[in-house]
Structure formats: structure tokens, C-alpha cells
Design a protein around this motif. Structure first.
Motif, PDB file in Angstrom:
ATOM      1  N   PHE A   1       0.860  -1.183   0.000  1.00  0.00           N
ATOM      2  CA  PHE A   1       0.000   0.000   0.000  1.00  0.00           C
ATOM      3  C   PHE A   1       0.897   1.234   0.000  1.00  0.00           C
ATOM      4  O   PHE A   1       1.548   1.515   1.001  1.00  0.00           O
ATOM      5  CB  PHE A   1      -0.916   0.016   1.231  1.00  0.00           C
ATOM      6  CG  PHE A   1      -1.916  -1.100   1.247  1.00  0.00           C
ATOM      7  CD1 PHE A   1      -1.622  -2.299   1.869  1.00  0.00           C
ATOM      8  CD2 PHE A   1      -3.142  -0.953   0.653  1.00  0.00           C
ATOM      9  CE1 PHE A   1      -2.531  -3.339   1.890  1.00  0.00           C
ATOM     10  CE2 PHE A   1      -4.072  -1.982   0.676  1.00  0.00           C
ATOM     11  CZ  PHE A   1      -3.760  -3.184   1.288  1.00  0.00           C
ATOM     12  N   GLN A   2       0.942   1.944  -1.105  1.00  0.00           N
ATOM     13  CA  GLN A   2       1.804   3.111  -1.209  1.00  0.00           C
ATOM     14  C   GLN A   2       1.284   4.285  -0.386  1.00  0.00           C
ATOM     15  O   GLN A   2       2.050   5.114   0.078  1.00  0.00           O
ATOM     16  CB  GLN A   2       1.951   3.541  -2.676  1.00  0.00           C
ATOM     17  CG  GLN A   2       2.563   2.464  -3.560  1.00  0.00           C
ATOM     18  CD  GLN A   2       3.905   1.963  -3.052  1.00  0.00           C
ATOM     19  OE1 GLN A   2       4.774   2.759  -2.713  1.00  0.00           O
ATOM     20  NE2 GLN A   2       4.077   0.652  -2.987  1.00  0.00           N
ATOM     21  N   ASP A   3      -0.026   4.336  -0.189  1.00  0.00           N
ATOM     22  CA  ASP A   3      -0.652   5.422   0.570  1.00  0.00           C
ATOM     23  C   ASP A   3      -1.057   4.904   1.953  1.00  0.00           C
ATOM     24  O   ASP A   3      -1.909   4.014   2.051  1.00  0.00           O
ATOM     25  CB  ASP A   3      -1.873   5.925  -0.194  1.00  0.00           C
ATOM     26  CG  ASP A   3      -2.595   7.069   0.487  1.00  0.00           C
ATOM     27  OD1 ASP A   3      -3.552   7.578  -0.117  1.00  0.00           O
ATOM     28  OD2 ASP A   3      -2.221   7.452   1.618  1.00  0.00           O
ATOM     29  N   PRO A   4      -0.478   5.450   3.030  1.00  0.00           N
ATOM     30  CA  PRO A   4      -0.830   4.979   4.378  1.00  0.00           C
ATOM     31  C   PRO A   4      -2.317   5.146   4.700  1.00  0.00           C
ATOM     32  O   PRO A   4      -2.899   4.328   5.407  1.00  0.00           O
ATOM     33  CB  PRO A   4       0.017   5.856   5.308  1.00  0.00           C
ATOM     34  CG  PRO A   4       1.110   6.391   4.460  1.00  0.00           C
ATOM     35  CD  PRO A   4       0.585   6.456   3.061  1.00  0.00           C
ATOM     36  N   ASN A   5      -2.926   6.207   4.144  1.00  0.00           N
ATOM     37  CA  ASN A   5      -4.360   6.418   4.379  1.00  0.00           C
ATOM     38  C   ASN A   5      -5.196   5.315   3.728  1.00  0.00           C
ATOM     39  O   ASN A   5      -6.191   4.862   4.287  1.00  0.00           O
ATOM     40  CB  ASN A   5      -4.800   7.790   3.868  1.00  0.00           C
ATOM     41  CG  ASN A   5      -4.209   8.911   4.689  1.00  0.00           C
ATOM     42  OD1 ASN A   5      -4.025   8.780   5.898  1.00  0.00           O
ATOM     43  ND2 ASN A   5      -3.874  10.007   4.023  1.00  0.00           N
ATOM     44  N   TYR A   6      -4.789   4.904   2.542  1.00  0.00           N
ATOM     45  CA  TYR A   6      -5.517   3.823   1.877  1.00  0.00           C
ATOM     46  C   TYR A   6      -5.386   2.529   2.676  1.00  0.00           C
ATOM     47  O   TYR A   6      -6.347   1.776   2.834  1.00  0.00           O
ATOM     48  CB  TYR A   6      -5.005   3.625   0.448  1.00  0.00           C
ATOM     49  CG  TYR A   6      -5.757   2.549  -0.279  1.00  0.00           C
ATOM     50  CD1 TYR A   6      -5.177   1.308  -0.511  1.00  0.00           C
ATOM     51  CD2 TYR A   6      -7.064   2.751  -0.710  1.00  0.00           C
ATOM     52  CE1 TYR A   6      -5.869   0.309  -1.155  1.00  0.00           C
ATOM     53  CE2 TYR A   6      -7.766   1.746  -1.350  1.00  0.00           C
ATOM     54  CZ  TYR A   6      -7.166   0.528  -1.570  1.00  0.00           C
ATOM     55  OH  TYR A   6      -7.862  -0.467  -2.197  1.00  0.00           O
ATOM     56  N   PHE A   7      -4.187   2.265   3.201  1.00  0.00           N
ATOM     57  CA  PHE A   7      -3.995   1.084   4.035  1.00  0.00           C
ATOM     58  C   PHE A   7      -4.906   1.136   5.262  1.00  0.00           C
ATOM     59  O   PHE A   7      -5.560   0.149   5.607  1.00  0.00           O
ATOM     60  CB  PHE A   7      -2.532   0.946   4.473  1.00  0.00           C
ATOM     61  CG  PHE A   7      -2.332  -0.099   5.527  1.00  0.00           C
ATOM     62  CD1 PHE A   7      -2.010   0.255   6.831  1.00  0.00           C
ATOM     63  CD2 PHE A   7      -2.498  -1.452   5.245  1.00  0.00           C
ATOM     64  CE1 PHE A   7      -1.846  -0.712   7.815  1.00  0.00           C
ATOM     65  CE2 PHE A   7      -2.330  -2.423   6.221  1.00  0.00           C
ATOM     66  CZ  PHE A   7      -2.014  -2.048   7.515  1.00  0.00           C
ATOM     67  N   SER A   8      -4.973   2.284   5.902  1.00  0.00           N
ATOM     68  CA  SER A   8      -5.826   2.428   7.094  1.00  0.00           C
ATOM     69  C   SER A   8      -7.292   2.209   6.755  1.00  0.00           C
ATOM     70  O   SER A   8      -8.018   1.539   7.501  1.00  0.00           O
ATOM     71  CB  SER A   8      -5.635   3.810   7.727  1.00  0.00           C
ATOM     72  OG  SER A   8      -4.338   3.920   8.259  1.00  0.00           O
ATOM     73  N   ARG A   9      -7.738   2.780   5.623  1.00  0.00           N
ATOM     74  CA  ARG A   9      -9.145   2.579   5.211  1.00  0.00           C
ATOM     75  C   ARG A   9      -9.409   1.103   4.902  1.00  0.00           C
ATOM     76  O   ARG A   9     -10.445   0.553   5.266  1.00  0.00           O
ATOM     77  CB  ARG A   9      -9.468   3.451   3.994  1.00  0.00           C
ATOM     78  CG  ARG A   9      -9.630   4.923   4.323  1.00  0.00           C
ATOM     79  CD  ARG A   9     -10.268   5.693   3.180  1.00  0.00           C
ATOM     80  NE  ARG A   9      -9.587   5.558   1.908  1.00  0.00           N
ATOM     81  CZ  ARG A   9      -8.574   6.308   1.493  1.00  0.00           C
ATOM     82  NH1 ARG A   9      -8.100   7.264   2.287  1.00  0.00           N
ATOM     83  NH2 ARG A   9      -8.037   6.118   0.310  1.00  0.00           N
ATOM     84  N   PHE A  10      -8.476   0.466   4.199  1.00  0.00           N
ATOM     85  CA  PHE A  10      -8.603  -0.959   3.883  1.00  0.00           C
ATOM     86  C   PHE A  10      -8.724  -1.774   5.172  1.00  0.00           C
ATOM     87  O   PHE A  10      -9.613  -2.613   5.322  1.00  0.00           O
ATOM     88  CB  PHE A  10      -7.378  -1.409   3.077  1.00  0.00           C
ATOM     89  CG  PHE A  10      -7.179  -2.895   3.014  1.00  0.00           C
ATOM     90  CD1 PHE A  10      -6.296  -3.536   3.868  1.00  0.00           C
ATOM     91  CD2 PHE A  10      -7.879  -3.667   2.100  1.00  0.00           C
ATOM     92  CE1 PHE A  10      -6.108  -4.905   3.817  1.00  0.00           C
ATOM     93  CE2 PHE A  10      -7.701  -5.044   2.040  1.00  0.00           C
ATOM     94  CZ  PHE A  10      -6.814  -5.657   2.908  1.00  0.00           C
ATOM     95  N   PHE A  11      -7.832  -1.524   6.119  1.00  0.00           N
ATOM     96  CA  PHE A  11      -7.802  -2.286   7.367  1.00  0.00           C
ATOM     97  C   PHE A  11      -9.088  -2.086   8.158  1.00  0.00           C
ATOM     98  O   PHE A  11      -9.693  -3.044   8.652  1.00  0.00           O
ATOM     99  CB  PHE A  11      -6.580  -1.877   8.199  1.00  0.00           C
ATOM    100  CG  PHE A  11      -6.338  -2.790   9.357  1.00  0.00           C
ATOM    101  CD1 PHE A  11      -6.937  -2.572  10.593  1.00  0.00           C
ATOM    102  CD2 PHE A  11      -5.524  -3.910   9.212  1.00  0.00           C
ATOM    103  CE1 PHE A  11      -6.728  -3.428  11.654  1.00  0.00           C
ATOM    104  CE2 PHE A  11      -5.307  -4.775  10.277  1.00  0.00           C
ATOM    105  CZ  PHE A  11      -5.910  -4.535  11.499  1.00  0.00           C
ATOM    106  N   LYS A  12      -9.544  -0.838   8.247  1.00  0.00           N
ATOM    107  CA  LYS A  12     -10.754  -0.556   9.017  1.00  0.00           C
ATOM    108  C   LYS A  12     -11.984  -1.175   8.357  1.00  0.00           C
ATOM    109  O   LYS A  12     -12.870  -1.696   9.040  1.00  0.00           O
ATOM    110  CB  LYS A  12     -10.946   0.950   9.190  1.00  0.00           C
ATOM    111  CG  LYS A  12     -12.104   1.266  10.116  1.00  0.00           C
ATOM    112  CD  LYS A  12     -12.120   2.702  10.555  1.00  0.00           C
ATOM    113  CE  LYS A  12     -13.227   2.875  11.578  1.00  0.00           C
ATOM    114  NZ  LYS A  12     -13.217   4.175  12.187  1.00  0.00           N
TER     115      LYS A  12
END
Length: 191
Positions: free
Chosen positions: A165-176
Motif C-alpha cells: 500500500f503506497q498510501d498509508p491512508n488507503y492502508f488504514s481505510r482498507f484495514f478498518k
């Protein structure tokens, strides 16, 4: 171009495996040799003749000719080569995920590696496991994310980067979206 409704097929006569593999036929198929063209046109002419005559039982005859035509197209496309067992197929797919989940999240990559279209891969996985190919990939990413968050002190952004995940925000949204917790809340809850 050949278009037909699934209802037009004689499902009693068609092999179940063949029917479930209809989506694997290529969108464009070139008939290279004269015998291939002759066979294709023969079946098309028979269908046109049945439709034009509308003799008794023409509907059943049309369905039968369509089944034979589809089987011929499978043979011409080479898709009837020896198929792997479903277990071997799933094993290959799971091994591919294991080797690539931290770099590749796209179904297209895995489909190409397995010699299938993305739609064919998704339908086959769903038929066997009741979940999509994308869910399988995401589940593996999620498992690894939970391991990193639960057993390391690695920064959340780095966990995301390690998982592709290049974007930390995208990773956080994915995880949540998958767990109901932000990565930080998950880490706090499990420590």
C-alpha cells in the motif's frame, strides 16, 4: 459474432463442466484452417436452416446445434486441454497469493499467471470457496497486517508499505473496512 441466451442451451445435454466454463471462451477466436472454418459454418448453416424451416422440434434442434457449436469452439480454442483438478487449481492460486500478496493486489495479475481471464478466475474461486478472488488476496494481506500490528512495533505506515500500500491512508481505510478497527486501535486492543 455469435450471441445467445443461456436459456437457449440444452442444459440437459451439455456437460456441466463445459457449461460452467463458458466464460473461459475467448472473446475473439480466429478460425485459421479451412477445416475449422468449414466445421463452424456447417453448424451455423444447420442452425439457420432449422430456424428458417421451423419444422416440428426445431427449438430442440437449435439447442442441440448450439451445444455442438460451443463444444467445437472450445476445441478450437484449446480450452479443452487437460484441466487441473479443483484442488490443484486452488493450491496454485494460494501459492501465487503467498508469493505475491505484498506486491500484487490485482486479480488481473493472478488471472494472467494462471492463464485465465479475471472474470473466469473470480467465478471459479467463488464456485469453489464461496468468496471472490479479490477477497482471497485481501484476506491474506489482512492476516499479515494483523501479524505486523500485533507482534511488532513497526510504524503503521511501514506496515502498509510492506504490504504494497503506497498510501498509508488507503492502508488504514482498507484495514478498518475489513476489521472495523483502525490499525492503531487494533494494535492497542491486542497489546
Amino acid at each position: 459474432m455469435i450471441e445467445f441466451y443461456v436459456e437457449s442451451l440444452s442444459l440437459d445435454a451439455m456437460d456441466r463442466e463445459l457449461f460452467q466454463s463458458l466464460h473461459e471462451l475467448p472473446e475473439h477466436l480466429k478460425l485459421l484452417s479451412a477445416p475449422q472454418q468449414k466445421e463452424f459454418y456447417f453448424h451455423c448453416e444447420k442452425m439457420c436452416g432449422e430456424f428458417a424451416s421451423r419444422d416440428r422440434g426445431y427449438g430442440s434442434a437449435l439447442k442441440s446445434h448450439l451445444n455442438i457449436l460451443i463444444l467445437s469452439l472450445f476445441r478450437l480454442s484449446g480450452r479443452t486441454a487437460v484441466k487441473k483438478s479443483e484442488g490443484a487449481f486452488l493450491g496454485d492460486f494460494e501459492r501465487l497469493i503467498e508469493l505475491n500478496f505484498s506486491r500484487q493486489h490485482n486479480v488481473e495479475f493472478y488471472a494472467r499467471a494462471l492463464g485465465l481471464s479475471p472474470k473466469a478466475l473470480t467465478m471459479r474461486v467463488h464456485r469453489l470457496l464461496g468468496k471472490s478472488a479479490r477477497e482471497m488476496i485481501h484476506d491474506r494481506c489482512l492476516l499479515e497486517a494483523q501479524r505486523y500490528l500485533g507482534y511488532t512495533t513497526m510504524p503503521i505506515a511501514e506496515v502498509g508499505l510492506r504490504l504494497g500500500f503506497q498510501d498509508p491512508n488507503y492502508f488504514s481505510r482498507f484495514f478498518k473496512a475489513k476489521t472495523g478497527f483502525s490499525p492503531g486501535a487494533f494494535r492497542d486492543r491486542n497489546n
